[in-house]
Design a protein around this motif. Structure first.
Motif, PDB file in Angstrom:
ATOM      1  N   THR A  12       0.802  -1.223   0.000  1.00  0.00           N
ATOM      2  CA  THR A  12       0.000   0.000   0.000  1.00  0.00           C
ATOM      3  C   THR A  12       0.836   1.276   0.000  1.00  0.00           C
ATOM      4  OG1 THR A  12      -0.142  -0.073   2.407  1.00  0.00           O
ATOM      5  CG2 THR A  12      -1.947  -1.099   1.157  1.00  0.00           C
ATOM      6  N   ASP A  13       2.158   1.131   0.100  1.00  0.00           N
ATOM      7  CA  ASP A  13       3.079   2.265   0.164  1.00  0.00           C
ATOM      8  C   ASP A  13       2.750   3.172   1.360  1.00  0.00           C
ATOM      9  OD1 ASP A  13       5.353   3.602  -0.705  1.00  0.00           O
ATOM     10  OD2 ASP A  13       4.220   4.941  -2.012  1.00  0.00           O
ATOM     11  N   GLU A  47      -7.378  -3.224   1.063  1.00  0.00           N
ATOM     12  CA  GLU A  47      -8.354  -2.324   0.444  1.00  0.00           C
ATOM     13  C   GLU A  47      -8.668  -1.140   1.351  1.00  0.00           C
ATOM     14  OE1 GLU A  47     -11.808  -4.434  -0.981  1.00  0.00           O
ATOM     15  OE2 GLU A  47     -10.538  -5.996  -1.867  1.00  0.00           O
ATOM     16  N   ARG A  48      -8.854  -1.392   2.634  1.00  0.00           N
ATOM     17  CA  ARG A  48      -9.157  -0.316   3.577  1.00  0.00           C
ATOM     18  C   ARG A  48      -8.009   0.667   3.649  1.00  0.00           C
ATOM     19  NH1 ARG A  48     -12.033   0.117   8.470  1.00  0.00           N
ATOM     20  NH2 ARG A  48     -13.737  -0.782   7.253  1.00  0.00           N
ATOM     21  N   LEU A  49      -6.793   0.159   3.726  1.00  0.00           N
ATOM     22  CA  LEU A  49      -5.630   1.034   3.828  1.00  0.00           C
ATOM     23  C   LEU A  49      -5.442   1.845   2.546  1.00  0.00           C
ATOM     24  CD1 LEU A  49      -3.492   1.936   5.768  1.00  0.00           C
ATOM     25  CD2 LEU A  49      -2.067   0.021   5.038  1.00  0.00           C
ATOM     26  N   ALA A  50      -5.709   1.247   1.402  1.00  0.00           N
ATOM     27  CA  ALA A  50      -5.627   1.980   0.136  1.00  0.00           C
ATOM     28  C   ALA A  50      -6.673   3.108   0.118  1.00  0.00           C
ATOM     29  CB  ALA A  50      -5.832   1.035  -1.040  1.00  0.00           C
ATOM     30  N   PHE A  51      -7.858   2.818   0.629  1.00  0.00           N
ATOM     31  CA  PHE A  51      -8.923   3.818   0.736  1.00  0.00           C
ATOM     32  C   PHE A  51      -8.468   4.974   1.627  1.00  0.00           C
ATOM     33  CE2 PHE A  51     -12.572   5.612   2.956  1.00  0.00           C
ATOM     34  CZ  PHE A  51     -13.476   5.843   1.931  1.00  0.00           C
ATOM     35  N   ILE A  52      -7.935   4.644   2.782  1.00  0.00           N
ATOM     36  CA  ILE A  52      -7.488   5.665   3.741  1.00  0.00           C
ATOM     37  C   ILE A  52      -6.380   6.511   3.117  1.00  0.00           C
ATOM     38  CG2 ILE A  52      -6.315   6.044   5.953  1.00  0.00           C
ATOM     39  CD1 ILE A  52      -7.744   3.421   6.910  1.00  0.00           C
ATOM     40  N   ARG A  53      -5.428   5.852   2.499  1.00  0.00           N
ATOM     41  CA  ARG A  53      -4.308   6.584   1.899  1.00  0.00           C
ATOM     42  C   ARG A  53      -4.800   7.540   0.820  1.00  0.00           C
ATOM     43  NH1 ARG A  53       1.521   6.235   0.616  1.00  0.00           N
ATOM     44  NH2 ARG A  53       1.644   7.686  -1.097  1.00  0.00           N
ATOM     45  N   HIS A  54      -5.683   7.064  -0.044  1.00  0.00           N
ATOM     46  CA  HIS A  54      -6.175   7.925  -1.118  1.00  0.00           C
ATOM     47  C   HIS A  54      -6.967   9.100  -0.540  1.00  0.00           C
ATOM     48  CE1 HIS A  54      -8.414   8.395  -5.175  1.00  0.00           C
ATOM     49  NE2 HIS A  54      -7.364   9.187  -5.107  1.00  0.00           N
TER      50      HIS A  54
END
Length: 151
Positions: A12-13, A47-54
């Motif tokens: 997720t970087d 998926e949750r972490l990608a959502f938060i990051r974006h």
């Protein structure tokens, strides 16, 4: 598939410390643990972490992200509240752009009066020392230019 915290961070970087922080404030659910105590994340966490990051990249505050996550629980509900949240965020971005334009104007004005002389007669330093000489009363730039938390 299961991910260790390091693999989740890489996928997720997002920094490991940031992942732990998001867990501590409840944006990410506590993961299962291996017998040795190592965190084990699922694809849902990716998926949750990608959502938060974006969302963070778009400037949404943590509390707003929490609300957006809560709204996802019932996918059949009307998205009016999500639209309100996004419109509010757009307004905040537009406000910050206006502040940045004001800062740009002020800095250009300061530099245009610079004669590259000695420090004692430096017009930039003089302008910084006397706010009443600015074109705008409030710049609000410190908020605009502050570095966001690591993600």
């Amino acid at each position: 598939m299961r991910f260790t915290i390091g693999k989740l961070a890489k996928a997720t970087d997002v920094l490991v410390t940031t992942i732990r922080y998001y867990e501590s404030i409840g944006l990410l659910d506590e993961p299962d643990r291996s017998e040795s105590g190592q965190r084990l994340y699922t694809e849902d966490a990716v998926e949750r972490l990608a959502f938060i990051r974006h969302a963070r990249d778009l400037g949404f505050p943590v509390e707003t992200i929490r609300e957006l996550i809560a709204l996802q629980v019932d996918p059949g509900q009307d998205c009016e509240r999500v639209d309100e949240i996004a419109r509010h965020q757009l307004g905040e971005v537009q406000r910050r752009i206006a502040q940045l334009k004001s800062l740009e104007t002020e800095l250009k004005r300061m530099l245009s009066s610079c004669e590259a002389g000695k420090i004692a007669s430096c017009s930039v330093l003089a302008a910084l020392g006397h706010h009443e000489g600015c074109l705008h009363d409030e710049h609000g730039g410190q908020e605009v230019l502050a570095k966001p938390p690591s993600i």
